[in-house]
Design a protein around this motif. Sequence first.
Motif, PDB file in Angstrom:
ATOM      1  N   ASN A  72       0.828  -1.201   0.000  1.00  0.00           N
ATOM      2  CA  ASN A  72       0.000   0.000   0.000  1.00  0.00           C
ATOM      3  C   ASN A  72       0.866   1.257   0.000  1.00  0.00           C
ATOM      4  O   ASN A  72       0.534   2.267  -0.630  1.00  0.00           O
ATOM      5  N   LYS A  73       1.989   1.205   0.731  1.00  0.00           N
ATOM      6  CA  LYS A  73       2.902   2.348   0.738  1.00  0.00           C
ATOM      7  C   LYS A  73       3.436   2.619  -0.667  1.00  0.00           C
ATOM      8  O   LYS A  73       3.478   3.768  -1.124  1.00  0.00           O
ATOM      9  N   SER A  74       3.824   1.538  -1.385  1.00  0.00           N
ATOM     10  CA  SER A  74       4.322   1.713  -2.772  1.00  0.00           C
ATOM     11  C   SER A  74       3.248   2.301  -3.667  1.00  0.00           C
ATOM     12  O   SER A  74       3.519   3.136  -4.540  1.00  0.00           O
ATOM     13  N   TYR A  75       1.997   1.879  -3.426  1.00  0.00           N
ATOM     14  CA  TYR A  75       0.906   2.422  -4.260  1.00  0.00           C
ATOM     15  C   TYR A  75       0.731   3.915  -4.010  1.00  0.00           C
ATOM     16  O   TYR A  75       0.564   4.712  -4.941  1.00  0.00           O
ATOM     17  N   LEU A  76       0.781   4.357  -2.712  1.00  0.00           N
ATOM     18  CA  LEU A  76       0.664   5.789  -2.412  1.00  0.00           C
ATOM     19  C   LEU A  76       1.848   6.557  -2.984  1.00  0.00           C
ATOM     20  O   LEU A  76       1.693   7.695  -3.461  1.00  0.00           O
ATOM     21  N   GLU A  77       3.047   5.976  -2.962  1.00  0.00           N
ATOM     22  CA  GLU A  77       4.212   6.653  -3.552  1.00  0.00           C
ATOM     23  C   GLU A  77       4.069   6.780  -5.062  1.00  0.00           C
ATOM     24  O   GLU A  77       4.482   7.775  -5.655  1.00  0.00           O
ATOM     25  N   MET A  78       3.422   5.768  -5.691  1.00  0.00           N
ATOM     26  CA  MET A  78       3.163   5.877  -7.134  1.00  0.00           C
ATOM     27  C   MET A  78       2.164   7.005  -7.412  1.00  0.00           C
ATOM     28  O   MET A  78       2.304   7.782  -8.354  1.00  0.00           O
ATOM     29  N   LEU A  79       1.114   7.111  -6.537  1.00  0.00           N
ATOM     30  CA  LEU A  79       0.169   8.219  -6.696  1.00  0.00           C
ATOM     31  C   LEU A  79       0.883   9.566  -6.536  1.00  0.00           C
ATOM     32  O   LEU A  79       0.611  10.523  -7.272  1.00  0.00           O
ATOM     33  N   ALA A  80       1.814   9.620  -5.564  1.00  0.00           N
ATOM     34  CA  ALA A  80       2.554  10.863  -5.350  1.00  0.00           C
ATOM     35  C   ALA A  80       3.383  11.211  -6.581  1.00  0.00           C
ATOM     36  O   ALA A  80       3.457  12.381  -6.989  1.00  0.00           O
ATOM     37  N   TYR A  81       4.003  10.200  -7.190  1.00  0.00           N
ATOM     38  CA  TYR A  81       4.802  10.455  -8.391  1.00  0.00           C
ATOM     39  C   TYR A  81       3.930  10.968  -9.541  1.00  0.00           C
ATOM     40  O   TYR A  81       4.261  11.935 -10.229  1.00  0.00           O
ATOM     41  N   ALA A 148       6.258  14.037   7.855  1.00  0.00           N
ATOM     42  CA  ALA A 148       6.456  13.555   6.487  1.00  0.00           C
ATOM     43  C   ALA A 148       6.893  14.674   5.568  1.00  0.00           C
ATOM     44  O   ALA A 148       7.716  14.496   4.667  1.00  0.00           O
ATOM     45  N   ARG A 149       6.316  15.867   5.772  1.00  0.00           N
ATOM     46  CA  ARG A 149       6.719  17.015   4.932  1.00  0.00           C
ATOM     47  C   ARG A 149       8.169  17.381   5.185  1.00  0.00           C
ATOM     48  O   ARG A 149       8.931  17.673   4.255  1.00  0.00           O
ATOM     49  N   GLU A 150       8.586  17.384   6.468  1.00  0.00           N
ATOM     50  CA  GLU A 150       9.956  17.790   6.787  1.00  0.00           C
ATOM     51  C   GLU A 150      10.969  16.766   6.281  1.00  0.00           C
ATOM     52  O   GLU A 150      12.001  17.114   5.727  1.00  0.00           O
ATOM     53  N   PRO A 174       4.421  12.459   1.324  1.00  0.00           N
ATOM     54  CA  PRO A 174       4.454  13.837   0.805  1.00  0.00           C
ATOM     55  C   PRO A 174       4.624  13.841  -0.713  1.00  0.00           C
ATOM     56  O   PRO A 174       5.169  12.924  -1.299  1.00  0.00           O
ATOM     57  N   VAL A 175       4.177  14.921  -1.326  1.00  0.00           N
ATOM     58  CA  VAL A 175       4.271  15.111  -2.781  1.00  0.00           C
ATOM     59  C   VAL A 175       5.007  16.422  -3.038  1.00  0.00           C
ATOM     60  O   VAL A 175       4.568  17.494  -2.581  1.00  0.00           O
ATOM     61  N   TYR A 176       6.123  16.337  -3.748  1.00  0.00           N
ATOM     62  CA  TYR A 176       6.920  17.505  -4.121  1.00  0.00           C
ATOM     63  C   TYR A 176       7.050  17.571  -5.628  1.00  0.00           C
ATOM     64  O   TYR A 176       7.126  16.542  -6.295  1.00  0.00           O
ATOM     65  N   ARG A 177       7.078  18.769  -6.162  1.00  0.00           N
ATOM     66  CA  ARG A 177       7.363  18.974  -7.593  1.00  0.00           C
ATOM     67  C   ARG A 177       8.444  20.047  -7.696  1.00  0.00           C
ATOM     68  O   ARG A 177       8.213  21.212  -7.386  1.00  0.00           O
ATOM     69  N   ASP A 178       9.637  19.621  -8.131  1.00  0.00           N
ATOM     70  CA  ASP A 178      10.787  20.539  -8.264  1.00  0.00           C
ATOM     71  C   ASP A 178      11.046  21.287  -6.971  1.00  0.00           C
ATOM     72  O   ASP A 178      11.282  22.499  -6.943  1.00  0.00           O
ATOM     73  N   GLY A 179      10.946  20.611  -5.843  1.00  0.00           N
ATOM     74  CA  GLY A 179      11.229  21.211  -4.558  1.00  0.00           C
ATOM     75  C   GLY A 179      10.049  21.912  -3.921  1.00  0.00           C
ATOM     76  O   GLY A 179      10.146  22.372  -2.796  1.00  0.00           O
ATOM     77  N   THR A 180       8.920  21.991  -4.605  1.00  0.00           N
ATOM     78  CA  THR A 180       7.731  22.677  -4.072  1.00  0.00           C
ATOM     79  C   THR A 180       6.807  21.650  -3.445  1.00  0.00           C
ATOM     80  O   THR A 180       6.465  20.650  -4.073  1.00  0.00           O
ATOM     81  N   PHE A 181       6.392  21.918  -2.200  1.00  0.00           N
ATOM     82  CA  PHE A 181       5.487  21.004  -1.496  1.00  0.00           C
ATOM     83  C   PHE A 181       4.070  21.201  -2.018  1.00  0.00           C
ATOM     84  O   PHE A 181       3.506  22.303  -1.919  1.00  0.00           O
ATOM     85  N   LEU A 182       3.467  20.127  -2.560  1.00  0.00           N
ATOM     86  CA  LEU A 182       2.123  20.210  -3.122  1.00  0.00           C
ATOM     87  C   LEU A 182       1.076  19.692  -2.142  1.00  0.00           C
ATOM     88  O   LEU A 182      -0.087  20.102  -2.214  1.00  0.00           O
ATOM     89  N   GLY A 183       1.413  18.785  -1.285  1.00  0.00           N
ATOM     90  CA  GLY A 183       0.435  18.188  -0.368  1.00  0.00           C
ATOM     91  C   GLY A 183       0.858  16.787   0.011  1.00  0.00           C
ATOM     92  O   GLY A 183       2.015  16.390  -0.178  1.00  0.00           O
ATOM     93  N   LEU A 184      -0.098  16.020   0.548  1.00  0.00           N
ATOM     94  CA  LEU A 184       0.201  14.665   0.990  1.00  0.00           C
ATOM     95  C   LEU A 184      -0.942  13.726   0.633  1.00  0.00           C
ATOM     96  O   LEU A 184      -2.111  14.136   0.607  1.00  0.00           O
TER      97      LEU A 184
END
Length: 843
Positions: A72-81, A148-150, A174-184
């Motif tokens: 499930n963690k891998s699935y959430l990381e795929m969603l984040a990507y 998680a954000r930190e 957490p979800v980042y795009r080019d260093g910008t925090f988008l959310g979780l």
Amino acid sequence: MPKTSYSPPQQDRTDNRSVALRYSIVLFAIFLFVFTLIVWFTEGNNERAKESDLTSRTRTFSGSLQITLEGNKSYLEMLAYERSSGKLNAGLFQERVSQYVQAHPELINVTWVDADFTITDVAPLAPNRQIVGLQLNLPEPKRASHLAREQRKAVYTRPFEAIQGRPSFEIWVPVYRDGTFLGLFGGVYSCDRLLQQLISQTRPRLYHLSLSDINGRILATSSQRDTTDHHAIKEVAITDETSGVMLRVQRYTSRVDWRLSLLKALSLVLVAGMGYALWQLKQEIDERRRAEEEVKQKAVQLEEEITERQAAQESLQEQAAQLEEEISERWLAEEALRESEERLRLLLDSTGEAIYGIDLEGRCTFCNRACVRMLGYQGAEELLGKDMHDVMHHSYPDGRKMPETECRAHQAMVQGKVGHVEEEVFWRSDGSNFPVEYWCYPQVKEGKVVGSVVAFINTTERKHLEEQFRQSQKMESIGRLAGGVAHDFNNMLSVISGAAELSKRKLEDGEPVGQYLELIINAARRSSDITRQLLAFSRKEVISPKPVNLNRQIEEANRILLRLIGEDVQLTFHPAQELWCVLIDPSQVDQILINLAVNARDAMPEGGNLTIETANVQVTSQYAYLHPDARAGEYVRLTVSDTGCGMDKATAAHIFEPFFTTKGAGKGTGLGLSTVYGIVSQNGGFINVYSEPGEGAVFRIYLPRLPEQGESAEGGSTDEQQLQGTILLVEDEEMLLWLTTRLLEEMGLKVIQAQAPLQAVEICRDRLSEIDMILTDVVMPEMNGREMVARIKEFAPEVRVLYMSGHTADTVVQRGVMESGMHYIQKPLEMEKLREKIRQVLT
């Protein structure tokens, strides 16, 4: 005989029996001692085995839970990507995540929290709509999400009471795009569901399972079936120390092992039995002594009977000698008859055709071995005397009963004429039928018909080869059509994509029209991929083959395949040892594996097994005869099999045709398997498919072995600096000539146009010193590009040439492989690829 003469032997036997009894008693005591030790050690080992089993089961249960959490963690990381790359919108999030939560009941929901820590979306939405728009204020979720954000990695919460009122814990990614925090992305786990999921997967019978926090508080527990043993308990963490979710495994109170009790009871029975056996031993010794006396008396009587029988046997031998002389005379006469019949039988059994004879009533009078085998019987005796029409020719192919009067064999016998039938059906003993061609010959004796002889052959293999030949011709025709369509379509795509690229370069940044031009360029590229698949099917795609070890190539592709097939499909790879190399473009191997893996995944919606195997094989001439696409020789076989829904023979006959698909509208282009077929054929191999409905499918791909290995390397430059020089552009398509000219001028090159090959030859004669390179189409009127260049090289042998074409079934490509030293670019033309190719030629 005097009685005293037997006293000493009887006394010896009595002493021997006493010694034997004493030894038996000693052995019996030793047995009891050893049995006591065995019982003692067995009970001790039983306790140690229970402890070891508890430890092993605890590791197994915790491992299963950790695999579920990691998945499930891998699935959430795929969603984040996908969220960070912009590929995951709200609709797609709802559709995909709702299906995933439904398939993973341990998850209550998956939430999307924006950069302000506000819940903006949740899936599934219907049962969780009330939390949309809420601020993330609960202590544990708030702490874990900020952590998680930190740390920029997934963090688990401590167990807490969720809004749903059930003990649960969460994971935040957490979800980042080019260093910008988008959310979780947050996944909410129900402790009850997680435990029930473990119980349904492992089905523990001897253990009570529960989840607790690090302080020992019970979060979820299974139903208790019996009294638990407080001394047999194990705890193990299934999350990190900060989260502190523990799995507790407790063994139920062990009952007395019935097997050990049974062993003890059997041992007591054995002790009693051994005592009884000792008593029986004494009785048997006495009985044997009496039997020995009786045997001696009978031996004397038997010796007298033997003497009498020897005298009678000598008399019988004299009579047998006279009878043997009479038999020898009869045997010589019968042997001559048997030899004649044997020669006739060998002659009939040696022919490949089935032959049988019938009398005037249609009963079988003889049949050869081929006839018995084809009709499915064990021996000729099963057919002799039976009505052959009723046995094998009783029905038409459609099952209707055939009257004997309409039987051609019967008609030939009645009319006294030879009959020949090219296509008919005979029936085997098991009720199956097979196509035959047969001949009927009447038997005539003294001018009268006394029967008939029928000879027939099984035409199944012939019909199969004819069908294979027709299928091969059909695939070849479809391939030529696909290649022709791709050629013309690529020319138009060159105009579309080139014009769009030029237009985009003329726009300033930020203009809305640029988005539309980008859509046009992307659509042209996707269309180009379709034409490339058509070219692969037609065996005319330009490739760069090199020596490839399929084992290494498959291992590199496994990561991509695992993402494609999903978690429900188990991928297994069985590489062959010392696998031969093949000559193929490595990207084509990836195409084959991806297309077959996607098809297998779609055939296994509920999950299954996907197996890939490699092997070195020798294809024989006999195998090549039965498979028209095959040729005898050494091959590397790649086998891809699945446990999916399979397909019937009617579907399997069309799977390699372009645009043929069994998927629903919008779910497939129908070019996947046709691309595989084209790649395999283009590289001199062949492919076989075996599938049955409900039994999965097996694809066996044969690629020729490469006798000598070699390596090739490609290099390229991404430098976008302006080019310099003059290009002679030869193109008969007016729109493409104009557009290609604009592309070349945009690169900084000077262009001399020629719309016909003869015009280009004259320009080279007059202005050769100005020309740095010739860029020419291949298929043109008057003459093709190769012929035009050959004329130019008669007076300018050092001229540089770059060929271009949307169709490669011409002299530029021979059997799909470019000739050494020639430069080629595939239409439709893309500006950056064209720039790089021209730089390579001019360098």
